[in-house]
Design a protein around this motif. Structure first.
Motif, short mmCIF file in Angstrom:
data_model
loop_
_atom_site.label_atom_id
_atom_site.label_comp_id
_atom_site.label_asym_id
_atom_site.label_seq_id
_atom_site.Cartn_x
_atom_site.Cartn_y
_atom_site.Cartn_z
N SER A 145 39.27 40.80 45.25
CA SER A 145 39.13 40.85 43.79
C SER A 145 40.18 39.98 43.13
CB SER A 145 39.23 42.30 43.29
OG SER A 145 40.47 42.88 43.64
N ASN A 146 41.40 39.95 43.69
CA ASN A 146 42.43 39.06 43.18
C ASN A 146 42.02 37.60 43.36
OD1 ASN A 146 44.16 41.03 42.28
ND2 ASN A 146 45.43 41.04 44.13
N ALA A 147 41.39 37.31 44.49
CA ALA A 147 40.93 35.93 44.73
C ALA A 147 39.90 35.52 43.69
CB ALA A 147 40.35 35.81 46.14
N ALA A 148 38.96 36.42 43.36
CA ALA A 148 37.94 36.11 42.36
C ALA A 148 38.58 35.82 41.01
CB ALA A 148 36.96 37.28 42.24
N GLY A 154 42.01 29.38 37.94
CA GLY A 154 42.17 28.00 38.34
C GLY A 154 41.19 27.08 37.64
N GLU A 155 39.96 27.54 37.49
CA GLU A 155 38.95 26.74 36.81
C GLU A 155 39.29 26.56 35.33
OE1 GLU A 155 36.68 25.05 38.09
OE2 GLU A 155 36.25 25.92 40.05
N ALA A 162 42.71 18.74 33.48
CA ALA A 162 41.95 17.66 34.11
C ALA A 162 41.97 16.36 33.33
CB ALA A 162 40.51 18.10 34.34
N GLN A 163 42.14 16.43 32.02
CA GLN A 163 42.10 15.23 31.19
C GLN A 163 43.40 15.00 30.42
OE1 GLN A 163 38.59 16.02 28.87
NE2 GLN A 163 37.26 16.03 30.68
N VAL A 176 44.36 23.65 42.47
CA VAL A 176 43.72 23.66 43.79
C VAL A 176 43.89 25.01 44.47
CG1 VAL A 176 43.85 22.68 46.12
CG2 VAL A 176 43.86 21.18 44.13
N ARG A 177 45.07 25.58 44.34
CA ARG A 177 45.28 26.91 44.93
C ARG A 177 44.34 27.92 44.29
NH1 ARG A 177 51.10 26.36 46.53
NH2 ARG A 177 50.99 26.85 48.75
#
Length: 333
Positions: A145-148, A154-155, A162-163, A176-177
């Protein structure tokens, strides 16, 4: 297929060694992506799940569990969980990126629509949490759940970074992580957790997945500027056209003179791209040696993954996972 044949790719060796487990995972995925009331859900999910992906992330969970001597069947549920989380993020990513192709096929958002992709992705996230709970392992639930949450974080970070030419390599690594390595490390870590191995081995599994995921993403970003479209399923320069500041460009911006920085500002920050800009961008990457520097970073992270694996008991699975780290960077070696 002989597992002792060194000419066989590590991924294929893993797949052969995990045939029964992967068959069980695939059967579980097919069962849980069904819906009595919304037939579009299995249609959209099947388009992506059955698109020929390598199933690398669920295999990491299965291999970690088997390497640690696990004898139950919760590793199958956790592996399916990992694949559902991954598939959900792909559906959402393609909407965010307005992508038209993945793995050489039209994306779900192109074949159906953005609403379907987002909502089916939500459904898969919900299914993944149902599977986690069924294991009745609170620590595994906490890790996944932490990964989700970390993936989503991150997104979102990538949206702002990104810009932005102020984005540093440290921020890139944080992105990236989040968007890639978090699921790799969770996939390997939970294999050790359900096997009840010592904490040092669980940490080694986390470190392996983390380093492997970072290396994997750096290679992907590098190949965007020098890869084979047929092999990668992406067109060379997609990241540039989508104005994504990936590691090769971040390094080039850091080394840029005033004219070069103005070029990056126009093409990446402002999105004013003209004919010949991609070729000029690639020329700047070569000028400053950032493609080679990025390649060296990917190789270094692969070495970190192999070092982490050395802390686990010797076995065929440990050997295959170690070789997998080399395989991830083989296309740029």
């Amino acid at each position: 297929m002989s597992l002792d044949n060194p000419s066989v790719k590590p991924h294929d060796r893993l797949a052969a060694a995990l045939t029964d487990d992967m068959n069980a995972v695939n059967a579980l995925i097919r069962d849980r992506m069904a819906s009595r009331h919304a037939p579009r859900i299995p249609e959209v999910t099947a388009h992506l799940v059955e698109a020929g992906g390598k199933r690398l992330r669920p295999m990491l969970t299965l291999a970690a569990a088997r390497m640690c001597g696990y004898q139950g069947d919760d590793h199958v549920k956790l592996a399916a969980t990992v694949e559902f989380i991954h598939t959900a993020t792909l559906l959402h990513d393609d909407v965010v990126d307005e992508s038209k192709q993945r793995r050489g096929r039209p994306t779900a958002n192109l074949l159906w629509d953005n609403k379907s992709s987002v909502l089916v992705g939500d459904y898969l996230f919900a299914r993944s949490f149902q599977l986690m709970v069924e294991t009745e392992d609170l620590r595994a639930l906490n890790i996944l759940s932490n990964a989700a949450a970390t993936i989503a974080e991150g997104e979102v970070l990538q949206l702002s970074a990104a810009q932005d030419l102020a984005t540093t390599e440290d921020i890139y690594l944080q992105v990236v992580r989040g968007k890639t390595a978090a699921l790799f490390s969770a996939a390997t870590e939970v294999g050790g957790v359900i096997s009840r191995v010592p904490e040092a081995q669980i940490q080694a599994l986390f470190d392996y997945g983390d380093a492997l995921g970072i290396s994997f993403q750096i290679v992907d970003d590098l190949l965007d500027y020098q890869g084979d479209t047929k092999a990668t399923g992406k067109n060379v320069g997609d990241d540039f056209r989508e104005r994504k500041l990936t590691l090769p460009v971040i390094k080039a911006v850091a080394a840029a003179d005033d004219d070069e920085r103005a070029f990056w500002k126009r093409t990446i920050e402002k999105g004013d791209q003209q004919d010949g800009d991609l070729e000029h961008a690639i020329a700047l990457l070569h000028k400053h040696g950032t493609l080679e520097a990025t390649r060296q970073d990917a190789l270094a992270w692969a070495e970190k993954a192999k070092t982490a694996m050395a802390h686990l008991p010797e076995s065929d699975f440990r050997s295959m996972l170690t070789d997998l780290a080399d395989y991830v960077v083989a296309r740029i070696s």
